[in-house]
Write a protein that holds these residues in place. Structure first.
Motif, mmCIF file in Angstrom:
data_model
loop_
_atom_site.group_PDB
_atom_site.id
_atom_site.type_symbol
_atom_site.label_atom_id
_atom_site.label_comp_id
_atom_site.label_asym_id
_atom_site.label_seq_id
_atom_site.Cartn_x
_atom_site.Cartn_y
_atom_site.Cartn_z
ATOM 1 N N TYR A 22 1.031 -0.857 -0.223
ATOM 2 C CA TYR A 22 0.022 0.145 0.003
ATOM 3 C C TYR A 22 1.210 1.253 0.019
ATOM 4 C CZ TYR A 22 1.329 0.264 4.753
ATOM 5 O OH TYR A 22 1.802 0.001 5.884
ATOM 6 N N GLN A 37 -4.686 4.752 3.416
ATOM 7 C CA GLN A 37 -3.819 3.552 2.999
ATOM 8 C C GLN A 37 -4.232 3.245 1.536
ATOM 9 O OE1 GLN A 37 -5.261 2.905 5.792
ATOM 10 N NE2 GLN A 37 -3.794 3.782 6.519
ATOM 11 N N TRP A 39 -4.216 1.133 -2.169
ATOM 12 C CA TRP A 39 -3.839 -0.447 -2.126
ATOM 13 C C TRP A 39 -4.452 0.114 -3.706
ATOM 14 C CZ3 TRP A 39 -2.212 -4.383 0.847
ATOM 15 C CH2 TRP A 39 -2.297 -4.010 2.422
ATOM 16 N N HIS A 58 -6.233 0.155 8.375
ATOM 17 C CA HIS A 58 -4.874 -1.051 8.459
ATOM 18 C C HIS A 58 -5.942 -1.988 9.084
ATOM 19 C CE1 HIS A 58 -1.344 0.765 7.458
ATOM 20 N NE2 HIS A 58 -1.405 1.815 8.672
ATOM 21 N N ASP A 61 -6.461 -4.089 5.786
ATOM 22 C CA ASP A 61 -5.307 -5.232 5.172
ATOM 23 C C ASP A 61 -4.968 -5.896 4.851
ATOM 24 O OD1 ASP A 61 -3.492 -1.965 6.048
ATOM 25 O OD2 ASP A 61 -2.288 -3.012 7.288
ATOM 26 N N GLN A 65 -4.885 -6.823 1.188
ATOM 27 C CA GLN A 65 -3.456 -7.616 -0.065
ATOM 28 C C GLN A 65 -4.681 -9.480 -0.742
ATOM 29 O OE1 GLN A 65 -2.811 -9.188 4.038
ATOM 30 N NE2 GLN A 65 -0.842 -7.897 4.548
ATOM 31 N N HIS A 193 -0.007 -0.518 15.053
ATOM 32 C CA HIS A 193 -0.963 0.912 13.938
ATOM 33 C C HIS A 193 -1.830 1.249 14.795
ATOM 34 C CE1 HIS A 193 0.923 -0.790 10.535
ATOM 35 N NE2 HIS A 193 0.470 -1.598 9.596
#
Length: 365
Positions: A22, A37, A39, A58, A61, A65, A193
């Motif tokens: 990211y 963030q 991505w 986060h 996250d 992914q 985080h």
């Protein structure tokens, strides 16, 4: 505040490490700097995600992914959370959060996008969609409804309002007791985080400490009554995916089913093995629910509602003016006038619906 860097994290759930990365970015809302963030590719379908209370972008996250090859994900740290700035005057009302989303949308030049919200972020997403329906192509609500179970809310408050300064490992152990579905490796990554170091060697939460100072320290939530909040959900215009964690102590199955049933275009998916924090508790199940919903949306599984207006008799204004004239001449008839006009509108509605029904029946034959 970080800006423009690149980070990566691996998931302990996948058989092989996931290598999607990211970019850390910032945007502004008024005088506040907001971190997010990003991505995926710049030209992918946009999903803007709003996290729950006390965490940050986060929390998505694991989803990033898994989905960064298909979507452009913008996971916002909402005001007072993560790496975003705290509100100087303690304004954490729903209106303020909604204004932030609109400011980010304008700065990034997003015309329409998929909006996703978890818990507190889900309520903010509902309000944003209510105020800006033309901007939201689809809405994903994660373990949130018009009602929340008190026991689950109390559990979150106890966890986030516990000891404020601890060693990092002490925070990790507390988090593992709070959510036993995660591995220690995952908990450590998430807490990295959520916490920031102090000069005395201890660690503390990143989110605004005034949330932990008791009632009155900040302005938060909304003035909507319970009935008004249910109405907000019912009036959602875009297709809605409601995701519930099977073991959630916040959103009951009963409330989830009622919520999905009262929204015009809604789908309910219960993710097994997940509690309130669905994205990280079962990231594969969470990702499958979203990608399946969006694939069906692309294939027309959620048709646009019939926007044909109900016809109003052309002489309705003549009826109203006639009754107003009679009211001036014969006081005491406004109630009768209202009934007459109402009956005219009802008759027109019934005639319209019946004609649509007849056309539908003849089309089937």
């Amino acid at each position: 505040m970080p800006s423009g860097g690149s980070s990566s994290a691996t998931s302990s759930w996948a058989p092989e490490p996931l290598t999607a990365t990211y970019r850390e970015r910032t945007a502004t809302s008024g005088d506040l700097r907001l971190a997010y963030q990003e991505w995926g590719p710049d030209d992918g379908p946009v999903i803007l995600a709003l996290h729950g209370f006390g965490v940050s972008g986060h929390m998505f996250d694991e989803f990033g992914q898994r989905a960064a090859d298909r979507f452009r994900l913008i996971n916002l740290d909402q005001r007072g959370h993560g790496d975003s700035e705290w509100s100087p005057d303690g304004d954490y009302t729903r209106e303020a959060f909604v204004a932030d989303v609109e400011a980010v949308r304008e700065e990034l030049g997003l015309e329409r996008f998929i909006l996703m919200g978890h818990s507190m972020g889900g309520l903010n997403a509902v309000e944003y969609t209510f105020q800006h329906p033309e901007r939201v192509s689809a809405l994903v609500l994660v373990d949130v409804g018009p009602e929340a179970a008190k026991e689950g809310v109390d559990n979150i408050m106890r966890f986030t309002r516990g000891p404020d300064e601890l060693d990092f490992d002490e925070f990790v152990q507390n988090a593992m007791r709070f959510n036993t579905r995660r591995t220690e490796e995952n908990i450590r990554e998430r807490m990295r985080h959520r916490l920031r170091p102090l000069e005395n060697g201890k660690w503390t939460w990143k989110f605004d400490k005034r949330f932990r100072e008791g009632e009155g320290a900040v302005r938060s939530g909304s003035q909507l009554s319970s009935d008004e909040l249910w109405r907000r959900f019912r009036e959602l215009a875009p297709p809605v995916l409601l995701i519930r964690g099977e073991q959630s102590d916040i959103l009951s199955q009963e409330v989830a089913e009622r919520t999905a049933g009262e929204i015009r275009n809604a789908r309910l998916v219960v993710v097994p093995g997940a509690g309130h924090s669905v994205p990280g508790d079962n990231p594969d199940g969470f990702t499958d629910a979203i990608t399946g919903f969006l694939a069906d949306l692309d294939e027309g599984a959620f048709p646009e509602p019939d926007a044909t207006p109900i016809p109003i008799p052309e002489d309705i204004e003549e009826l109203r003016s006639g009754w107003r004239e009679r009211e001036r001449r014969f006081p005491g008839v406004p109630l009768i006038a209202g009934i007459a006009v109402g009956l005219a509108a009802v008759a027109a509605t019934v005639a319209f619906v019946f004609s649509r029904f007849r056309r539908g029946r003849s089309g089937e034959a």
